[in-house]
Design a protein around this motif. Structure first.
Motif, PDB file in Angstrom:
ATOM      1  N   TYR A 161      24.563  27.662  -6.347  1.00 41.81           N
ATOM      2  CA  TYR A 161      25.116  27.054  -5.131  1.00 41.81           C
ATOM      3  C   TYR A 161      23.954  26.885  -4.157  1.00 41.81           C
ATOM      4  CZ  TYR A 161      29.717  27.688  -7.076  1.00 41.81           C
ATOM      5  OH  TYR A 161      30.823  27.588  -7.895  1.00 41.81           O
ATOM      6  N   SER A 203      29.496  24.713  -1.796  1.00 45.01           N
ATOM      7  CA  SER A 203      28.979  26.019  -1.384  1.00 45.01           C
ATOM      8  C   SER A 203      29.692  26.546  -0.148  1.00 45.01           C
ATOM      9  CB  SER A 203      27.477  25.926  -1.106  1.00 45.01           C
ATOM     10  OG  SER A 203      26.986  27.144  -0.591  1.00 45.01           O
ATOM     11  N   HIS A 204      29.792  27.855  -0.028  1.00 44.03           N
ATOM     12  CA  HIS A 204      30.368  28.467   1.176  1.00 44.03           C
ATOM     13  C   HIS A 204      29.478  28.263   2.395  1.00 44.03           C
ATOM     14  CE1 HIS A 204      33.098  31.542  -1.150  1.00 44.03           C
ATOM     15  NE2 HIS A 204      33.393  30.274  -1.400  1.00 44.03           N
ATOM     16  N   SER A 205      28.242  27.843   2.149  1.00 44.29           N
ATOM     17  CA  SER A 205      27.305  27.625   3.254  1.00 44.29           C
ATOM     18  C   SER A 205      27.035  26.142   3.489  1.00 44.29           C
ATOM     19  CB  SER A 205      25.992  28.353   2.968  1.00 44.29           C
ATOM     20  OG  SER A 205      25.419  27.892   1.749  1.00 44.29           O
ATOM     21  N   LYS A 206      27.955  25.280   3.048  1.00 45.09           N
ATOM     22  CA  LYS A 206      27.746  23.837   3.202  1.00 45.09           C
ATOM     23  C   LYS A 206      27.531  23.479   4.673  1.00 45.09           C
ATOM     24  CE  LYS A 206      32.661  22.609   3.414  1.00 45.09           C
ATOM     25  NZ  LYS A 206      33.741  21.796   2.805  1.00 45.09           N
ATOM     26  N   THR A 239      28.366  32.255   8.783  1.00 39.56           N
ATOM     27  CA  THR A 239      29.480  33.003   9.362  1.00 39.56           C
ATOM     28  C   THR A 239      29.341  34.477   8.993  1.00 39.56           C
ATOM     29  OG1 THR A 239      30.884  32.749   7.402  1.00 39.56           O
ATOM     30  CG2 THR A 239      30.973  30.985   9.054  1.00 39.56           C
ATOM     31  N   ARG A 277      31.315  36.003   7.135  1.00 36.85           N
ATOM     32  CA  ARG A 277      31.661  36.128   5.717  1.00 36.85           C
ATOM     33  C   ARG A 277      30.483  35.825   4.803  1.00 36.85           C
ATOM     34  NH1 ARG A 277      35.097  31.976   1.959  1.00 36.85           N
ATOM     35  NH2 ARG A 277      35.830  33.444   0.367  1.00 36.85           N
ATOM     36  N   ASN A 278      29.745  34.735   5.099  1.00 38.17           N
ATOM     37  CA  ASN A 278      28.692  34.297   4.179  1.00 38.17           C
ATOM     38  C   ASN A 278      27.286  34.715   4.610  1.00 38.17           C
ATOM     39  OD1 ASN A 278      27.841  32.595   6.218  1.00 38.17           O
ATOM     40  ND2 ASN A 278      28.395  30.695   5.186  1.00 38.17           N
ATOM     41  N   TYR A 314      26.111  38.842  -2.296  1.00 38.55           N
ATOM     42  CA  TYR A 314      27.157  38.211  -1.493  1.00 38.55           C
ATOM     43  C   TYR A 314      28.459  38.375  -2.277  1.00 38.55           C
ATOM     44  CZ  TYR A 314      30.089  34.423   0.389  1.00 38.55           C
ATOM     45  OH  TYR A 314      31.131  33.689   0.919  1.00 38.55           O
ATOM     46  N   TYR A 367      32.587  38.188  -2.097  1.00 38.04           N
ATOM     47  CA  TYR A 367      33.706  37.682  -1.313  1.00 38.04           C
ATOM     48  C   TYR A 367      35.008  37.831  -2.095  1.00 38.04           C
ATOM     49  CZ  TYR A 367      33.142  33.434  -4.164  1.00 38.04           C
ATOM     50  OH  TYR A 367      33.035  32.554  -5.207  1.00 38.04           O
ATOM     51  N   ILE A 379      38.880  36.466  -3.258  1.00 38.37           N
ATOM     52  CA  ILE A 379      39.687  35.268  -3.479  1.00 38.37           C
ATOM     53  C   ILE A 379      41.137  35.684  -3.751  1.00 38.37           C
ATOM     54  CG2 ILE A 379      37.767  33.877  -4.331  1.00 38.37           C
ATOM     55  CD1 ILE A 379      38.739  34.424  -7.177  1.00 38.37           C
TER      56      ILE A 379
END
Length: 285
Positions: A114, A122-125, A130, A132-133, A144, A146, A148
């Motif tokens: 990613y 990606s969670h960092s798009k 944040t 979270r990321n 990292y 997380y 779901i």
């Protein structure tokens, strides 16, 4: 005038006779104390050592930290561009040392890259950082983790590039399989069939269950953390690596089809085999 008896001279002669004998007594005592297997008596109580299945010491009141003898991958390994790191992970060994000293080991056989801000999946798009990321923006080798669906966990490792990280998708279990099976069973229905070895870690959430990885591992450092690390494994040859689209990222638009998933061809523990890609590239199915 000569004296027939002198007390001082007599004492001197007496000590002269005693000294050689005392030296002979001290020499062997010194030799014993210098031996490496010599240990003084413990006057504070008995030594308490907890042993694991391999009879290796886990804890003792006399030691604060267990000496680690196994090698672990360091900064130079993790400090790679995301795609390069995702491929380099294949064949390496992930280790989690449980609080009771048991070690769970699995060989990495499937990963996804990613790439950070530009990557719509990606969670960092967009370069958005944040709470979270945050780990995705930390130094290479940072975990990292997380959640779901409110229950399962996925584990990633940061790489070079702001917001870039590699998802660990599947492991081939190597050590602690009985413990892995117990940990997996705790999340399954009682009537479910017993898991086969290759089913223990064949998915990102499954491997987290099997190795007892949860949100508390988020932002841990694989380079220095005493409970989780990676060890050098057998490197996968370029011919054995299949490059395919990532799984479950349809929300990423065109990025959902980009070839950013990598797995070891022929390994039964891979979560999803892309038969079309293997046929197109002449891989034997």
């Amino acid at each position: 005038m000569e004296c027939g008896y002198c007390p001082t001279a007599a004492l001197h002669k007496q000590f002269s006779r005693m000294m050689p004998r005392k030296r002979r007594q001290l020499i062997p005592l010194h030799a014993v104390q210098s031996k490496p297997d010599f240990s003084p008596a413990d006057t504070s109580g008995s030594l308490t050592v907890v042993l694991d299945g391999n009879s290796s010491p886990i804890s003792s009141k006399y030691f604060c930290e267990e000496k680690r003898t196994s090698s672990r991958l360091g900064t130079d390994f993790f400090n790679q561009p995301c795609i390069s790191l995702a491929k380099s992970f294949l064949g390496q060994i992930l280790v989690h040392k449980l609080p009771d000293g048991r070690e769970l080991r699995g060989r990495i056989v499937e990963t996804e890259a990613y790439l950070g801000g530009e990557d719509e999946a990606s969670h960092s798009k967009g370069g958005k950082q944040t709470a979270r990321n945050a780990a995705m923006f930390m130094k290479p080798g940072t975990l990292y983790v997380y959640q779901i669906y409110g229950i399962y966990f996925c584990m990633n490792v940061s790489s070079q590039g702001a917001g870039a990280a590699v998802l660990l998708r599947s492991l081939e279990p190597l050590q602690g399989l009985d413990t892995m099976r117990q940990l997996r069973s705790a999340h399954r229905k009682g009537s479910a069939k017993p898991l086969k070895d290759w089913q223990l870690c064949n998915g990102p959430s499954k491997l987290c269950q099997a190795l007892d990885i949860n949100k508390s591992f988020d932002q841990k450092d694989l380079i220095h953390d005493p409970a989780i690390w990676m060890e050098p494994g057998s490197e996968a040859s370029e011919q054995a690596v299949v490059t395919a689209a990532r799984i479950g990222v349809n929300y990423g638009g065109e990025w959902a089809q980009k070839p950013l998933r990598f797995y070891i061809q022929g390994n039964k523990c891979v979560s999803v085999i892309d038969k079309k890609v293997e046929r197109e590239h002449g891989v034997v199915l």
